[in-house]
Scaffold this motif. Structure first.
Motif, short mmCIF file in Angstrom:
data_model
loop_
_atom_site.label_atom_id
_atom_site.label_comp_id
_atom_site.label_asym_id
_atom_site.label_seq_id
_atom_site.Cartn_x
_atom_site.Cartn_y
_atom_site.Cartn_z
N LEU A 9 91.17 -39.50 26.85
CA LEU A 9 92.42 -38.62 25.88
C LEU A 9 93.19 -38.32 26.89
CD1 LEU A 9 89.87 -37.48 23.37
CD2 LEU A 9 91.70 -39.18 22.94
N SER A 10 92.87 -37.13 28.05
CA SER A 10 94.00 -36.88 28.08
C SER A 10 94.76 -37.91 29.51
CB SER A 10 92.93 -36.05 30.15
OG SER A 10 92.54 -36.45 30.88
N ASN A 11 94.22 -38.76 29.97
CA ASN A 11 94.93 -40.63 30.66
C ASN A 11 95.89 -40.53 29.44
OD1 ASN A 11 94.20 -39.61 33.15
ND2 ASN A 11 92.27 -40.90 32.76
N LEU A 12 95.17 -40.57 28.02
CA LEU A 12 96.27 -41.12 27.04
C LEU A 12 97.56 -40.36 26.34
CD1 LEU A 12 96.90 -43.15 25.13
CD2 LEU A 12 95.54 -41.94 23.14
N PHE A 13 97.66 -39.59 26.77
CA PHE A 13 98.29 -38.02 26.60
C PHE A 13 99.46 -37.92 27.85
CE2 PHE A 13 96.15 -36.60 23.21
CZ PHE A 13 96.87 -37.04 22.04
N LEU A 14 99.13 -37.84 28.85
CA LEU A 14 99.73 -38.08 30.01
C LEU A 14 100.46 -39.52 29.76
CD1 LEU A 14 100.35 -37.19 32.82
CD2 LEU A 14 98.46 -38.32 33.99
N ILE A 44 106.82 -31.55 25.75
CA ILE A 44 106.34 -30.43 26.21
C ILE A 44 105.29 -30.10 25.59
CG2 ILE A 44 105.92 -28.26 26.57
CD1 ILE A 44 107.36 -29.15 28.41
N PRO A 45 105.09 -31.20 24.28
CA PRO A 45 104.25 -31.06 23.37
C PRO A 45 102.66 -31.58 24.48
CG PRO A 45 105.60 -30.47 22.64
CD PRO A 45 106.33 -31.23 23.63
N PHE A 46 103.69 -33.25 24.72
CA PHE A 46 102.11 -33.97 24.88
C PHE A 46 101.64 -33.19 26.10
CE2 PHE A 46 104.95 -37.38 22.61
CZ PHE A 46 103.51 -37.91 21.59
N ALA A 64 101.21 -20.50 26.44
CA ALA A 64 101.51 -19.65 25.53
C ALA A 64 103.06 -20.12 26.80
CB ALA A 64 100.94 -18.16 25.60
N ALA A 65 102.95 -20.10 28.03
CA ALA A 65 104.30 -20.02 28.44
C ALA A 65 104.81 -21.50 28.69
CB ALA A 65 103.77 -20.81 30.29
N LEU A 66 103.61 -22.77 28.53
CA LEU A 66 104.67 -24.66 27.54
C LEU A 66 105.19 -24.09 26.18
CD1 LEU A 66 101.83 -26.86 28.92
CD2 LEU A 66 104.11 -26.05 30.02
N VAL A 67 103.98 -23.27 25.10
CA VAL A 67 104.81 -23.01 24.35
C VAL A 67 106.37 -22.66 24.13
CG1 VAL A 67 104.91 -21.62 21.93
CG2 VAL A 67 102.60 -23.15 23.04
N PHE A 68 106.35 -21.63 25.49
CA PHE A 68 107.93 -20.85 24.95
C PHE A 68 108.71 -21.90 25.74
CE2 PHE A 68 105.72 -16.91 25.34
CZ PHE A 68 106.29 -16.01 24.34
N SER A 69 108.10 -22.93 27.24
CA SER A 69 109.10 -23.49 27.61
C SER A 69 109.83 -25.27 26.32
CB SER A 69 108.64 -24.40 28.63
OG SER A 69 108.73 -25.20 29.28
#
Length: 232
Positions: A9-14, A44-46, A64-69
């Motif tokens: 799943l991580s590879n799929l979203f990458l 960024i969500p992916f 949180a950092a990724l959400v802000f970004s």
């Protein structure tokens, strides 16, 4: 869920991250605002979902950092004073959290190594400021924060990498380098007739910088989990 399933799943979203980033870069190249509005908010969500499936620790600070970004990335699409103001606000929170993570997850390099590592980044931003001052003076404070953020990460990462040849320091240095290139190209487009090309190139450096930063966090978590220490 088994580890193998998490890995798939991580590879799929990458993969989704790479594809949507490619679409966004092409949209910037052809100045297609409609596709930009569709693709840019998904980048960024992916990357965040990739991190959630890949990480065994899942740092709330990095989430949180990724959400802000992500929020700042969306706000900067609409190039108006109101949106830029709030985009700057969220981007500053992203920078503050990342600096906090770096200070807490890496051993501090000797001061002379950190200064040595920061020199090329300082020269780059000094050159940008001298060449582009008339264009950026209205956003000077945000430019200074950006410059401090990248100079700090670059000095910290390169300073540590000269002493500890670890993947964590390597990814931190490369991330800082890509962010510096992003800002350089973004400002250079002000003087270029090929503005869409410069914007697309800036976006390329941005997504690669974010990916390298995520790799940095994942490697620090792996070292912390296995050895309780990052630099080995």
């Amino acid at each position: 869920m088994k580890n193998s399933e998490y890995s798939k799943l991580s590879n799929l979203f990458l993969f989704f991250f790479v594809v949507i980033s490619f679409i966004e870069i092409i949209a910037e190249l052809f100045n297609d605002t409609t596709i930009v509005w569709v693709s840019k908010p998904l980048i960024i969500p992916f990357l965040l979902i990739f991190y959630l499936f890949k990480s065994k620790i899942r740092s709330n600070y990095f989430i949180a950092a990724l959400v802000f970004s992500s929020v700042s990335n969306i706000l900067f699409i609409e190039n108006t004073f109101f949106y830029n103001l709030f985009g700057t606000f969220f981007a500053l929170f992203f920078m503050i959290i990342i600096i906090y993570l770096v200070l807490n997850q890496l051993n501090k390099p000797p001061l002379n190594s950190m200064i040595f590592g920061a020199i090329p980044f300082f020269i780059t931003y000094a050159a940008i400021l001298i060449i582009s001052y008339e264009s950026i003076h209205s956003n000077l404070l945000f430019f200074i924060f950006n410059a401090f953020f990248v100079i700090f990460l670059g000095g910290f990462g390169l300073g540590n990498y000269t002493i500890y040849k670890s993947k964590t320091n390597y990814y931190l240095f490369i991330s800082a380098l890509l962010f510096a290139l992003m800002h350089f190209v973004y400002l250079f487009k002000l003087f270029s007739v090929a503005e869409p090309t410069m914007h697309a190139l800036s976006m390329l450096f941005y997504v690669l910088g974010q990916l390298m930063l995520t790799r940095f966090v994942l490697f620090t978590e792996k070292k912390m989990r296995n050895f309780k220490i990052v630099n080995i």
